[in-house]
Design a protein around this motif. Structure first.
Motif, PDB file in Angstrom:
ATOM      1  N   LEU A 102       0.829  -1.205   0.000  1.00 30.85           N
ATOM      2  CA  LEU A 102       0.000   0.000   0.000  1.00 30.85           C
ATOM      3  C   LEU A 102       0.869   1.262   0.000  1.00 30.85           C
ATOM      4  N   PHE A 103       1.893   1.276   0.853  1.00 37.25           N
ATOM      5  CA  PHE A 103       2.777   2.445   0.895  1.00 37.25           C
ATOM      6  C   PHE A 103       3.464   2.652  -0.463  1.00 37.25           C
ATOM      7  N   ARG A 104       3.940   1.555  -1.055  1.00 38.87           N
ATOM      8  CA  ARG A 104       4.637   1.650  -2.335  1.00 38.87           C
ATOM      9  C   ARG A 104       3.707   2.163  -3.434  1.00 38.87           C
ATOM     10  N   VAL A 105       2.527   1.535  -3.542  1.00 36.90           N
ATOM     11  CA  VAL A 105       1.579   1.939  -4.581  1.00 36.90           C
ATOM     12  C   VAL A 105       1.126   3.381  -4.354  1.00 36.90           C
TER      13      VAL A 105
ATOM     14  N   GLY B 117       1.207   8.952  -6.437  1.00 33.41           N
ATOM     15  CA  GLY B 117       1.074  10.269  -5.825  1.00 33.41           C
ATOM     16  C   GLY B 117       1.069  11.410  -6.829  1.00 33.41           C
ATOM     17  N   GLY B 118       1.801  11.260  -7.933  1.00 33.00           N
ATOM     18  CA  GLY B 118       1.836  12.320  -8.926  1.00 33.00           C
ATOM     19  C   GLY B 118       0.624  12.346  -9.851  1.00 33.00           C
ATOM     20  N   GLU B 119      -0.188  11.264  -9.807  1.00 35.38           N
ATOM     21  CA  GLU B 119      -1.346  11.157 -10.697  1.00 35.38           C
ATOM     22  C   GLU B 119      -2.629  11.713 -10.071  1.00 35.38           C
ATOM     23  N   VAL B 120      -2.694  11.715  -8.738  1.00 36.47           N
ATOM     24  CA  VAL B 120      -3.913  12.123  -8.038  1.00 36.47           C
ATOM     25  C   VAL B 120      -3.548  13.058  -6.896  1.00 36.47           C
ATOM     26  N   GLN B 121      -4.550  13.721  -6.372  1.00 35.43           N
ATOM     27  CA  GLN B 121      -4.332  14.637  -5.247  1.00 35.43           C
ATOM     28  C   GLN B 121      -4.035  13.864  -3.973  1.00 35.43           C
ATOM     29  N   ASP B 122      -4.820  12.797  -3.711  1.00 32.28           N
ATOM     30  CA  ASP B 122      -4.668  12.005  -2.496  1.00 32.28           C
ATOM     31  C   ASP B 122      -4.705  10.528  -2.858  1.00 32.28           C
ATOM     32  N   ALA B 123      -3.658   9.803  -2.512  1.00 31.88           N
ATOM     33  CA  ALA B 123      -3.551   8.415  -2.943  1.00 31.88           C
ATOM     34  C   ALA B 123      -4.508   7.482  -2.217  1.00 31.88           C
ATOM     35  N   PHE B 124      -4.735   7.701  -0.924  1.00 32.55           N
ATOM     36  CA  PHE B 124      -5.463   6.717  -0.118  1.00 32.55           C
ATOM     37  C   PHE B 124      -6.322   7.432   0.917  1.00 32.55           C
TER      38      PHE B 124
ATOM     39  N   CYS C 216       0.424   6.145   7.187  1.00 31.87           N
ATOM     40  CA  CYS C 216      -0.221   6.565   5.936  1.00 31.87           C
ATOM     41  C   CYS C 216      -0.173   8.082   5.790  1.00 31.87           C
ATOM     42  N   VAL C 217      -0.386   8.781   6.898  1.00 33.76           N
ATOM     43  CA  VAL C 217      -0.353  10.240   6.877  1.00 33.76           C
ATOM     44  C   VAL C 217       1.087  10.739   6.739  1.00 33.76           C
ATOM     45  N   GLU C 218       1.998  10.161   7.518  1.00 32.88           N
ATOM     46  CA  GLU C 218       3.377  10.628   7.500  1.00 32.88           C
ATOM     47  C   GLU C 218       4.054  10.413   6.153  1.00 32.88           C
ATOM     48  N   ARG C 219       3.659   9.347   5.446  1.00 32.80           N
ATOM     49  CA  ARG C 219       4.244   9.087   4.131  1.00 32.80           C
ATOM     50  C   ARG C 219       3.629   9.959   3.040  1.00 32.80           C
ATOM     51  N   GLY C 220       2.575  10.671   3.380  1.00 37.35           N
ATOM     52  CA  GLY C 220       1.966  11.588   2.426  1.00 37.35           C
ATOM     53  C   GLY C 220       0.951  10.958   1.494  1.00 37.35           C
ATOM     54  N   ILE C 221       0.566   9.711   1.760  1.00 38.72           N
ATOM     55  CA  ILE C 221      -0.430   9.098   0.871  1.00 38.72           C
ATOM     56  C   ILE C 221      -1.858   9.357   1.353  1.00 38.72           C
TER      57      ILE C 221
END
Length: 432
Positions: free
Chosen positions: A179-182, A187-194, A248-253
């Motif tokens: 999940l972190f990797r994906v 991240g560059g394709e959408v505003q918020d990944a998860f 999840c928050v700290e990684r920016g996703i």
């Protein structure tokens, strides 16, 4: 008391609506009632009733199915009794009615708390006919039975899953690391990944937190219903679950604004806008998002998968749904009540049609194969989740306070107000 058989329409003209109003005040006969000698009083929240129901499709189905059953039965009629739309208040009122021997003949019970009614509801084993207990999914059987005896009939369910963008993600993430990797890759394709619910609402507990906690071996309460999520291995499982959410928050996703999401459907706008790649949600969002986005676009973009876990091998999810409990002491009325429920809600055709009109999943696996049941591209995945991953919330009276405390803990961790250790310490202290 009604001594002669009336049609449902005649009953309403003669005052059935007044009796339904009386049900709100808890008026029911001793040992099961609310109907009369030849009328079955069945109590439901408005959206599951013919009374005070604003969904005409539901009302049309119920009136047609009930009238058909009454004509075929020939002896018993039904008296619809409506209770509060506030589920917590409705269940508290029903428990009070039951403890005072004033419950209606049949009543709608939130499935996961059915065990609280075991001492009041009637056993149904002798009335099931060709229905087999083994047809219900394991999570449903767990709450429907007490010591091997059937104490209620679950007739709807739902389930929570990971939604992911098929046009952005080739393989849905199974583990936290995946999940972190994906999430970082898209991240560059959408505003918020998860995205996931992290506000002050039940969705935060049952959709976001419990699936993680359960896959780590955690239990919220002990056999007596006492909170134990802050003890021993349960404490470690909860710390890791809260730690995952924080990461999840700290990684920016995941953005901190997920604390604004108190319902799964609060995410619908983000999903429809194309600005998220993954989110945790419920099966009922499929129909809503198809309506918002258009069916072709939604099914082309979005797939569903198990909620990621630490290992990626063990998965869990929360199932919900409703059950019927029968309180009638008269054996003939009990038998007729089960026959009524089979025809309208529990049998193959009844369950298929009610789940269609209400947008629910069937808790009996064979109903997925009934021609009348409407399926789509996601049905098989939801069915697999119900069979393999679904669990119930604890039925303990302490659960409501536990859930509220854990919602606060998740919100604090996401917002950065507290570390997982601090948030858990506060939650434990709150329910102690």
């Amino acid at each position: 008391m009604m001594q002669t058989r009336l049609s449902r329409q005649e009953f309403l003209r003669l005052g059935g609506a007044s009796l339904a109003g009386a049900a709100l005040l808890g008026v029911a006969g001793c040992g099961g009632g609310g109907g009369g000698e030849n009328a079955i009083g069945w109590q439901a929240i408005p959206s599951y009733s013919t009374e005070q129901n604003t969904d005409q499709a539901r009302v049309d189905y119920l009136e047609e199915a009930i009238s058909s059953w009454e004509e075929q039965n020939g002896e018993y009629t039904t008296n619809p009794l409506v209770t509060s739309a506030d589920v917590t208040a409705a269940m508290a009122r029903l428990l009070e009615q039951a403890s005072q021997n004033r419950a209606p003949d049949v009543a709608q019970i939130d499935g996961y708390i059915l065990p609280r009614f075991y001492e009041y509801v009637q056993p149904l084993d002798d009335y099931l006919g060709d229905l087999s207990l083994q047809e219900w999914f394991p999570f449903a059987r767990a709450v429907m039975t007490d010591g091997g005896s059937v104490k209620g009939l679950q007739f709807t369910t739902d389930v929570r899953v990971l939604y992911y963008r098929k046009d952005l993600i080739d393989e849905p993430p199974a583990s936290w690391d995946d999940l972190f990797r994906v999430g970082e890759e898209v991240g560059g394709e959408v505003q918020d990944a998860f995205l996931f619910p992290a506000g002050r609402g039940e969705a935060t507990t049952i959709t976001t937190l419990l699936p993680q906690f359960w896959t780590l071996g955690g239990e919220l309460v002990d056999d007596r219903g006492e909170p134990v999520f802050g003890e021993g291995e349960n404490r470690q499982a909860m710390l890791e679950s809260l730690g995952f959410i924080r990461e999840c928050v700290e990684r920016g996703i995941t953005p901190r604004r997920v604390t604004e999401f108190t319902l799964e459907t609060d995410i619908n706008g983000d999903a429809a806008s194309g600005q998220t790649a993954m989110f945790l949600g419920g099966n009922w969002q499929v129909s809503l998002l198809k309506e918002i986005m258009g069916e072709e676009r939604f099914t082309r973009q979005w797939g569903v998968a198990p909620i990621p876990s630490r290992s990626g091998e063990e998965h869990a999810t929360t199932a919900g749904g409703w059950a019927w409990g029968i309180f009638a002491e008269n054996e003939d009325k009990r038998r007729a009540a089960v026959d009524f429920l089979r025809a309208v809600f529990v049998g193959d055709e009844g369950m298929a049609r009610w789940c269609n009109v209400g947008g629910y999943l069937p808790p009996r696996e064979p109903v997925f194969e009934v021609p009348a049941y409407e399926t789509d591209e996601y049905t098989d995945a939801f069915r697999e989740h119900l069979e393999n991953f679904a669990r119930n919330r604890p039925s303990a009276e302490s659960y409501t306070d536990i859930s509220t405390a854990l919602q606060v803990a998740v919100t604090q961790v996401v917002s950065g107000e507290a570390s997982p250790e601090q948030a858990l310490r506060t939650a434990v202290r709150t329910v102690s």
